[in-house]
Design a protein around this motif. Structure first.
Motif, PDB file in Angstrom:
ATOM      1  N   UNK A  41     -10.069  47.973   7.414  1.00 37.25           N
ATOM      2  CA  UNK A  41     -11.366  48.561   7.747  1.00 37.25           C
ATOM      3  C   UNK A  41     -11.630  48.586   9.243  1.00 37.25           C
ATOM      4  N   UNK A  42     -11.251  47.515   9.939  1.00 38.01           N
ATOM      5  CA  UNK A  42     -11.457  47.450  11.389  1.00 38.01           C
ATOM      6  C   UNK A  42     -10.493  48.359  12.138  1.00 38.01           C
ATOM      7  N   UNK A  43      -9.270  48.474  11.631  1.00 42.76           N
ATOM      8  CA  UNK A  43      -8.254  49.249  12.323  1.00 42.76           C
ATOM      9  C   UNK A  43      -8.404  50.745  12.064  1.00 42.76           C
ATOM     10  N   UNK A  72     -12.075  59.152   7.302  1.00 46.14           N
ATOM     11  CA  UNK A  72     -13.169  59.718   6.518  1.00 46.14           C
ATOM     12  C   UNK A  72     -13.409  58.936   5.225  1.00 46.14           C
ATOM     13  N   UNK A  73     -12.328  58.390   4.644  1.00 46.96           N
ATOM     14  CA  UNK A  73     -12.475  57.684   3.370  1.00 46.96           C
ATOM     15  C   UNK A  73     -11.357  56.656   3.213  1.00 46.96           C
ATOM     16  N   UNK A  74     -11.713  55.509   2.635  1.00 43.10           N
ATOM     17  CA  UNK A  74     -10.741  54.469   2.277  1.00 43.10           C
ATOM     18  C   UNK A  74     -11.057  54.031   0.856  1.00 43.10           C
ATOM     19  N   UNK A  75     -10.027  53.933   0.024  1.00 42.01           N
ATOM     20  CA  UNK A  75     -10.224  53.525  -1.375  1.00 42.01           C
ATOM     21  C   UNK A  75      -9.146  52.525  -1.779  1.00 42.01           C
ATOM     22  N   UNK A 105      -5.081  60.271  13.846  1.00 41.84           N
ATOM     23  CA  UNK A 105      -5.408  58.912  14.263  1.00 41.84           C
ATOM     24  C   UNK A 105      -4.960  58.719  15.714  1.00 41.84           C
ATOM     25  N   UNK A 106      -5.589  57.793  16.401  1.00 45.39           N
ATOM     26  CA  UNK A 106      -5.217  57.515  17.790  1.00 45.39           C
ATOM     27  C   UNK A 106      -3.823  56.891  17.828  1.00 45.39           C
ATOM     28  N   UNK A 107      -3.044  57.270  18.818  1.00 50.86           N
ATOM     29  CA  UNK A 107      -1.711  56.698  18.991  1.00 50.86           C
ATOM     30  C   UNK A 107      -1.829  55.181  19.079  1.00 50.86           C
ATOM     31  N   UNK A 108      -1.025  54.479  18.330  1.00 47.98           N
ATOM     32  CA  UNK A 108      -1.028  53.024  18.318  1.00 47.98           C
ATOM     33  C   UNK A 108      -2.018  52.402  17.352  1.00 47.98           C
ATOM     34  N   UNK A 109      -2.880  53.213  16.748  1.00 48.37           N
ATOM     35  CA  UNK A 109      -3.913  52.689  15.857  1.00 48.37           C
ATOM     36  C   UNK A 109      -3.324  51.940  14.660  1.00 48.37           C
ATOM     37  N   UNK A 110      -2.193  52.393  14.150  1.00 46.13           N
ATOM     38  CA  UNK A 110      -1.610  51.784  12.957  1.00 46.13           C
ATOM     39  C   UNK A 110      -0.513  50.763  13.284  1.00 46.13           C
ATOM     40  N   UNK A 111      -0.256  50.495  14.560  1.00 50.60           N
ATOM     41  CA  UNK A 111       0.830  49.581  14.922  1.00 50.60           C
ATOM     42  C   UNK A 111       0.692  48.221  14.245  1.00 50.60           C
ATOM     43  N   UNK A 112      -0.478  47.627  14.303  1.00 51.51           N
ATOM     44  CA  UNK A 112      -0.699  46.325  13.669  1.00 51.51           C
ATOM     45  C   UNK A 112      -0.609  46.394  12.157  1.00 51.51           C
ATOM     46  N   UNK A 133      -8.920  39.453   3.627  1.00 53.92           N
ATOM     47  CA  UNK A 133      -8.453  39.582   5.010  1.00 53.92           C
ATOM     48  C   UNK A 133      -7.700  40.884   5.242  1.00 53.92           C
ATOM     49  N   UNK A 134      -6.908  41.298   4.262  1.00 55.04           N
ATOM     50  CA  UNK A 134      -6.187  42.575   4.358  1.00 55.04           C
ATOM     51  C   UNK A 134      -7.172  43.731   4.452  1.00 55.04           C
TER      52      UNK A 134
END
Length: 88
Positions: free
Chosen positions: A29-31, A36-39, A55-62, A23-24
């Motif tokens: 992945x959705x957020x 370019x890359x996630x590991x 990143x878009x403003x607010x993209x990492x809030x959640x 779930x994490x």
């Protein structure tokens, strides 16, 4: 990620220190879909995200509500968050 020369590098870890569960990883992945890359790293306890675009403003809030975020971006990269979406 540093050898890939990304401008923006972010590490996410669960606040309880446990390994990432499915779930994490799905939420990350959705957020952070435009990265370019996630590991997965550190025996499954960290997700490293690399991007050459802000990143878009607010993209990492959640994400920051659920995870600890460590910023290893290059000092001269400019702001990590932008009100406009990059043209990829």
């Amino acid at each position: 990620m540093r050898t890939a020369d990304f401008k923006f590098i972010v590490v996410l870890r669960r606040k309880d220190g446990r390994p990432m569960d499915p779930g994490d990883k799905e939420l990350i992945g959705k957020t952070a879909f435009q990265a370019n890359r996630r590991r997965l790293s550190d025996e499954g306890k960290a997700v490293i995200i690399g991007s050459n675009f802000p990143f878009a403003t607010g993209e990492f809030d959640g994400l920051t509500e659920r995870f600890k975020m460590e910023n290893y971006s290059k000092p001269d990269s400019g702001p990590m968050f932008s009100n406009t979406m990059p043209n990829r």
